[in-house]
Design an enzyme around this catalytic site. Structure first.
Site, PDB file in Angstrom:
ATOM      1  N   GLY A  16       0.726  -1.199   0.161  1.00 59.59           N
ATOM      2  CA  GLY A  16       0.021  -0.044   0.041  1.00 59.59           C
ATOM      3  C   GLY A  16       0.789   1.278  -0.134  1.00 59.59           C
ATOM      4  O   GLY A  16       0.705   2.038   0.957  1.00 59.59           O
ATOM      5  N   ALA A  17       1.581   1.441  -1.074  1.00 59.56           N
ATOM      6  CA  ALA A  17       2.575   2.700  -1.088  1.00 59.56           C
ATOM      7  C   ALA A  17       2.356   3.580  -2.178  1.00 59.56           C
ATOM      8  O   ALA A  17       3.068   4.283  -2.489  1.00 59.56           O
ATOM      9  CB  ALA A  17       4.053   1.937  -1.088  1.00 59.56           C
ATOM     10  N   ARG A  19      -0.136   5.860  -1.621  1.00 51.63           N
ATOM     11  CA  ARG A  19      -0.476   7.143  -0.888  1.00 51.63           C
ATOM     12  C   ARG A  19       0.001   7.153   0.585  1.00 51.63           C
ATOM     13  O   ARG A  19       0.450   6.180   0.908  1.00 51.63           O
ATOM     14  CB  ARG A  19      -1.927   7.459  -0.853  1.00 51.63           C
ATOM     15  CG  ARG A  19      -2.489   7.365  -2.506  1.00 51.63           C
ATOM     16  CD  ARG A  19      -4.155   7.204  -2.307  1.00 51.63           C
ATOM     17  NE  ARG A  19      -4.766   6.161  -2.305  1.00 51.63           N
ATOM     18  CZ  ARG A  19      -5.570   5.710  -1.392  1.00 51.63           C
ATOM     19  NH1 ARG A  19      -5.876   6.536  -0.386  1.00 51.63           N
ATOM     20  NH2 ARG A  19      -6.049   4.453  -1.259  1.00 51.63           N
ATOM     21  N   VAL A  68      -3.899  -7.238  -0.954  1.00 49.93           N
ATOM     22  CA  VAL A  68      -3.377  -7.974   0.080  1.00 49.93           C
ATOM     23  C   VAL A  68      -4.296  -9.163   0.662  1.00 49.93           C
ATOM     24  O   VAL A  68      -3.945 -10.073   1.261  1.00 49.93           O
ATOM     25  CB  VAL A  68      -2.840  -7.336   1.259  1.00 49.93           C
ATOM     26  CG1 VAL A  68      -1.584  -6.405   0.892  1.00 49.93           C
ATOM     27  CG2 VAL A  68      -3.881  -6.390   1.846  1.00 49.93           C
ATOM     28  N   ASN A  94       1.757  -2.436   5.558  1.00 49.14           N
ATOM     29  CA  ASN A  94       1.111  -1.293   5.676  1.00 49.14           C
ATOM     30  C   ASN A  94      -0.192  -1.038   5.401  1.00 49.14           C
ATOM     31  O   ASN A  94      -1.064  -0.458   5.795  1.00 49.14           O
ATOM     32  CB  ASN A  94       1.877  -0.171   5.081  1.00 49.14           C
ATOM     33  CG  ASN A  94       1.296   1.206   4.821  1.00 49.14           C
ATOM     34  OD1 ASN A  94       1.021   1.896   5.830  1.00 49.14           O
ATOM     35  ND2 ASN A  94       0.904   1.716   3.622  1.00 49.14           N
ATOM     36  N   TYR A 159     -11.960  -1.986  12.671  1.00 46.27           N
ATOM     37  CA  TYR A 159     -10.637  -1.535  12.507  1.00 46.27           C
ATOM     38  C   TYR A 159      -9.859  -1.535  13.887  1.00 46.27           C
ATOM     39  O   TYR A 159      -8.736  -2.159  13.791  1.00 46.27           O
ATOM     40  CB  TYR A 159     -10.822  -0.067  12.167  1.00 46.27           C
ATOM     41  CG  TYR A 159      -9.403   0.752  11.929  1.00 46.27           C
ATOM     42  CD1 TYR A 159      -8.948   0.421  10.797  1.00 46.27           C
ATOM     43  CD2 TYR A 159      -8.825   1.479  12.591  1.00 46.27           C
ATOM     44  CE1 TYR A 159      -7.576   1.098  10.586  1.00 46.27           C
ATOM     45  CE2 TYR A 159      -7.512   2.056  12.526  1.00 46.27           C
ATOM     46  CZ  TYR A 159      -7.002   1.731  11.082  1.00 46.27           C
ATOM     47  OH  TYR A 159      -5.856   2.719  11.138  1.00 46.27           O
ATOM     48  N   ALA A 161     -10.111  -3.822  16.315  1.00 51.51           N
ATOM     49  CA  ALA A 161      -9.991  -5.244  16.399  1.00 51.51           C
ATOM     50  C   ALA A 161      -8.861  -5.728  15.352  1.00 51.51           C
ATOM     51  O   ALA A 161      -8.083  -6.334  15.939  1.00 51.51           O
ATOM     52  CB  ALA A 161     -11.319  -6.130  15.810  1.00 51.51           C
ATOM     53  N   THR A 162      -8.912  -5.318  14.320  1.00 52.39           N
ATOM     54  CA  THR A 162      -7.678  -5.797  13.481  1.00 52.39           C
ATOM     55  C   THR A 162      -6.207  -4.927  13.840  1.00 52.39           C
ATOM     56  O   THR A 162      -5.174  -5.650  13.801  1.00 52.39           O
ATOM     57  CB  THR A 162      -7.908  -5.448  11.796  1.00 52.39           C
ATOM     58  OG1 THR A 162      -7.861  -3.722  11.809  1.00 52.39           O
ATOM     59  CG2 THR A 162      -9.055  -5.810  11.202  1.00 52.39           C
ATOM     60  N   LYS A 163      -6.421  -3.830  14.375  1.00 52.55           N
ATOM     61  CA  LYS A 163      -5.213  -3.271  14.748  1.00 52.55           C
ATOM     62  C   LYS A 163      -4.753  -3.496  15.891  1.00 52.55           C
ATOM     63  O   LYS A 163      -3.549  -3.691  16.237  1.00 52.55           O
ATOM     64  CB  LYS A 163      -5.316  -1.574  14.777  1.00 52.55           C
ATOM     65  CG  LYS A 163      -5.782  -1.052  13.273  1.00 52.55           C
ATOM     66  CD  LYS A 163      -4.555  -1.373  12.308  1.00 52.55           C
ATOM     67  CE  LYS A 163      -4.777  -1.037  11.077  1.00 52.55           C
ATOM     68  NZ  LYS A 163      -3.489  -1.035  10.198  1.00 52.55           N
TER      69      LYS A 163
HETATM   70  P1  NAP Z   1      -4.311   5.713   2.811  1.00 57.11           P
HETATM   71  O1  NAP Z   1      -3.515   6.912   2.252  1.00 57.11           O
HETATM   72  O2  NAP Z   1      -5.717   5.179   2.537  1.00 57.11           O
HETATM   73  O3  NAP Z   1      -3.452   4.443   1.973  1.00 57.11           O
HETATM   74  C1  NAP Z   1      -3.673   3.349   1.832  1.00 57.11           C
HETATM   75  C2  NAP Z   1      -2.784   2.633   0.773  1.00 57.11           C
HETATM   76  O4  NAP Z   1      -3.112   1.275   0.934  1.00 57.11           O
HETATM   77  C3  NAP Z   1      -2.845   2.788  -0.689  1.00 57.11           C
HETATM   78  O5  NAP Z   1      -1.602   2.763  -1.389  1.00 57.11           O
HETATM   79  C4  NAP Z   1      -3.813   1.704  -1.115  1.00 57.11           C
HETATM   80  O6  NAP Z   1      -3.753   1.555  -2.578  1.00 57.11           O
HETATM   81  C5  NAP Z   1      -3.043   0.494  -0.338  1.00 57.11           C
HETATM   82  N1  NAP Z   1      -4.468  -0.426  -0.062  1.00 57.11           N
HETATM   83  C6  NAP Z   1      -5.692  -0.324   0.141  1.00 57.11           C
HETATM   84  N2  NAP Z   1      -6.062  -1.545   0.196  1.00 57.11           N
HETATM   85  C7  NAP Z   1      -5.350  -2.346  -0.201  1.00 57.11           C
HETATM   86  C8  NAP Z   1      -5.576  -3.565  -0.575  1.00 57.11           C
HETATM   87  N3  NAP Z   1      -6.542  -4.507  -0.361  1.00 57.11           N
HETATM   88  N4  NAP Z   1      -4.461  -4.421  -1.098  1.00 57.11           N
HETATM   89  C9  NAP Z   1      -3.356  -3.536  -1.304  1.00 57.11           C
HETATM   90  N5  NAP Z   1      -3.061  -2.178  -0.909  1.00 57.11           N
HETATM   91  C10 NAP Z   1      -4.139  -1.739  -0.478  1.00 57.11           C
HETATM   92  O7  NAP Z   1      -3.783   5.048   3.971  1.00 57.11           O
HETATM   93  P2  NAP Z   1      -2.677   5.720   5.365  1.00 57.11           P
HETATM   94  O8  NAP Z   1      -3.361   6.674   6.127  1.00 57.11           O
HETATM   95  O9  NAP Z   1      -1.337   5.907   4.767  1.00 57.11           O
HETATM   96  O10 NAP Z   1      -2.772   4.227   6.075  1.00 57.11           O
HETATM   97  C11 NAP Z   1      -1.530   3.516   6.221  1.00 57.11           C
HETATM   98  C12 NAP Z   1      -1.780   2.267   7.066  1.00 57.11           C
HETATM   99  O11 NAP Z   1      -1.520   3.103   8.299  1.00 57.11           O
HETATM  100  C13 NAP Z   1      -2.923   1.708   7.325  1.00 57.11           C
HETATM  101  O12 NAP Z   1      -2.694   0.508   7.943  1.00 57.11           O
HETATM  102  C14 NAP Z   1      -3.622   2.235   8.566  1.00 57.11           C
HETATM  103  O13 NAP Z   1      -4.421   1.644   9.145  1.00 57.11           O
HETATM  104  C15 NAP Z   1      -2.423   2.869   9.463  1.00 57.11           C
HETATM  105  N6  NAP Z   1      -2.845   4.057  10.224  1.00 57.11           N
HETATM  106  C16 NAP Z   1      -3.061   5.090   9.554  1.00 57.11           C
HETATM  107  C17 NAP Z   1      -3.473   6.206  10.246  1.00 57.11           C
HETATM  108  C18 NAP Z   1      -3.866   7.663   9.938  1.00 57.11           C
HETATM  109  O14 NAP Z   1      -4.201   8.396  10.590  1.00 57.11           O
HETATM  110  N7  NAP Z   1      -3.770   7.998   8.685  1.00 57.11           N
HETATM  111  C19 NAP Z   1      -3.482   6.160  11.741  1.00 57.11           C
HETATM  112  C20 NAP Z   1      -2.961   5.026  12.177  1.00 57.11           C
HETATM  113  C21 NAP Z   1      -2.729   3.892  11.250  1.00 57.11           C
HETATM  114  P3  NAP Z   1      -4.540   2.199  -3.471  1.00 57.11           P
HETATM  115  O15 NAP Z   1      -4.165   3.560  -3.609  1.00 57.11           O
HETATM  116  O16 NAP Z   1      -4.298   1.524  -4.700  1.00 57.11           O
HETATM  117  O17 NAP Z   1      -6.096   2.109  -3.132  1.00 57.11           O
END
Ligand code: NAP
Length: 251
Positions: A16-17, A19, A68, A94, A159, A161-163
């Site tokens: 998931g890289a 964005r 994934v 990620n 969410y 539960a998964t984290k």
């Molecule tokens: P994001 O900006 O929504 O980006 C998500 C990324 O994951 C995108 O590259 C997306 O690809 C990819 N993705 C989504 N579903 C996928 C799948 N089924 N298979 C492969 N790739 C997939 O998210 P983010 O905020 O950067 O979050 C990244 C991680 O950090 C996540 O695990 C999230 O739970 C965790 N996190 C985020 C926050 C926050 O506040 N943002 C806080 C705590 C933890 P596409 O572009 O192709 O959709």
């Protein structure tokens, strides 16, 4: 600041890289000299852009469209990646999604979609990559959990539960592979400025700022730095840990 080139010669996979946190992590790993492979779900155009940005940093880079949640797609990606680039020695799990709703209004589909990506994703990608790490006797796995996995949150039972599970998973695998040169850790970001927050109402984000001792949201690069540290030789005696990067919101 990333210590330059400490990951030279390492092949990394970031799920998931295209964005957000994953993209910032891919960039930071490349700045540290690593070759960077990454996956995404749909964003082909952004993937090509990320590939170019990474290659401009002088490292090898390749994006793979691989959900994934699909064992087949992940296996195919891992096989192709390791054939072309050699064994993956740093894995950043990620990729993650949210489907928020208060619990009694949450549909089974919303529950299931989050389980499939956030939890099955961990299973699929780690199983595909870990054997080569054990074979080579060196590896780093960093799982992206969340502050929500530590505190829970209104509207995020699925969410959370998964984290929370990602943390338990981290500790379990860490114990299994500790004697074999592989460390397994988690980062638990607080609220980070990415697309994931775009559906969160402004008033709720104001509340988050008010509850955060540092008084602000985090930036993806601040999570990326923690991940690169855990991937580096500097973190060689750290395993099974959760590194919170949350501005003090939970301590
Ligand atoms: P994001 O900006 O929504 O980006 C998500 C990324 O994951 C995108 O590259 C997306 O690809 C990819 N993705 C989504 N579903 C996928 C799948 N089924 N298979 C492969 N790739 C997939 O998210 P983010 O905020 O950067 O979050 C990244 C991680 O950090 C996540 O695990 C999230 O739970 C965790 N996190 C985020 C926050 C926050 O506040 N943002 C806080 C705590 C933890 P596409 O572009 O192709 O959709």
């Amino acid at each position: 600041m990333t210590i330059q080139k400490e990951l030279q010669g390492k092949v990394c996979l970031v799920t998931g890289a295209t964005r957000g946190i994953g993209r910032a992590t891919a960039m930071a790993l490349a700045d540290a000299g690593a070759d960077v492979l990454f996956s995404y779900a749909q964003s082909k155009e952004q993937a090509l852009e990320v590939e170019k940005l990474l290659r401009d940093k002088g490292v090898r880079a390749q994006g793979y469209q691989a959900n994934v949640a699909s064992a087949e797609e992940v296996q195919a990606m891992a096989a192709q990646a390791q054939q072309n680039f050699g064994p993956i020695s740093v894995l950043v799990n990620n990729a993650g999604i949210t489907r928020d709703r208060s619990f009694l209004k949450m549909t089974h589909q919303m529950w299931d979609e989050v389980m499939r990506v956030n939890l099955d994703g961990l299973f699929h990608v780690t199983q595909a990559v870990l054997p080569k790490m054990l074979e080579t006797g060196w590896g780093r796995i960093i799982n992206v959990s969340s502050i929500i996995g530590q505190t829970g949150n209104f509207g995020q039972a699925n969410y959370a539960a998964t984290k929370g599970a990602a943390i338990a998973f981290t500790m379990s695998i860490a114990r299994e592979v500790a004697k074999k040169g592989v460390t397994v850790n988690a980062v638990a970001p607080g609220f980070i400025e990415t697309d994931m927050l775009k559906n969160v109402p402004a008033a709720a984000l104001d509340q988050v700022r008010a509850m955060t001792p540092m008084g602000r949201l985090g930036k993806p690069e601040e999570i990326a730095d923690a991940i690169v540290f855990l991937a580096s030789p500097r973190a060689s005696f750290i395993t099974g840990q959760v590194l919170a990067v949350n501005g003090g919101m939970y301590m």
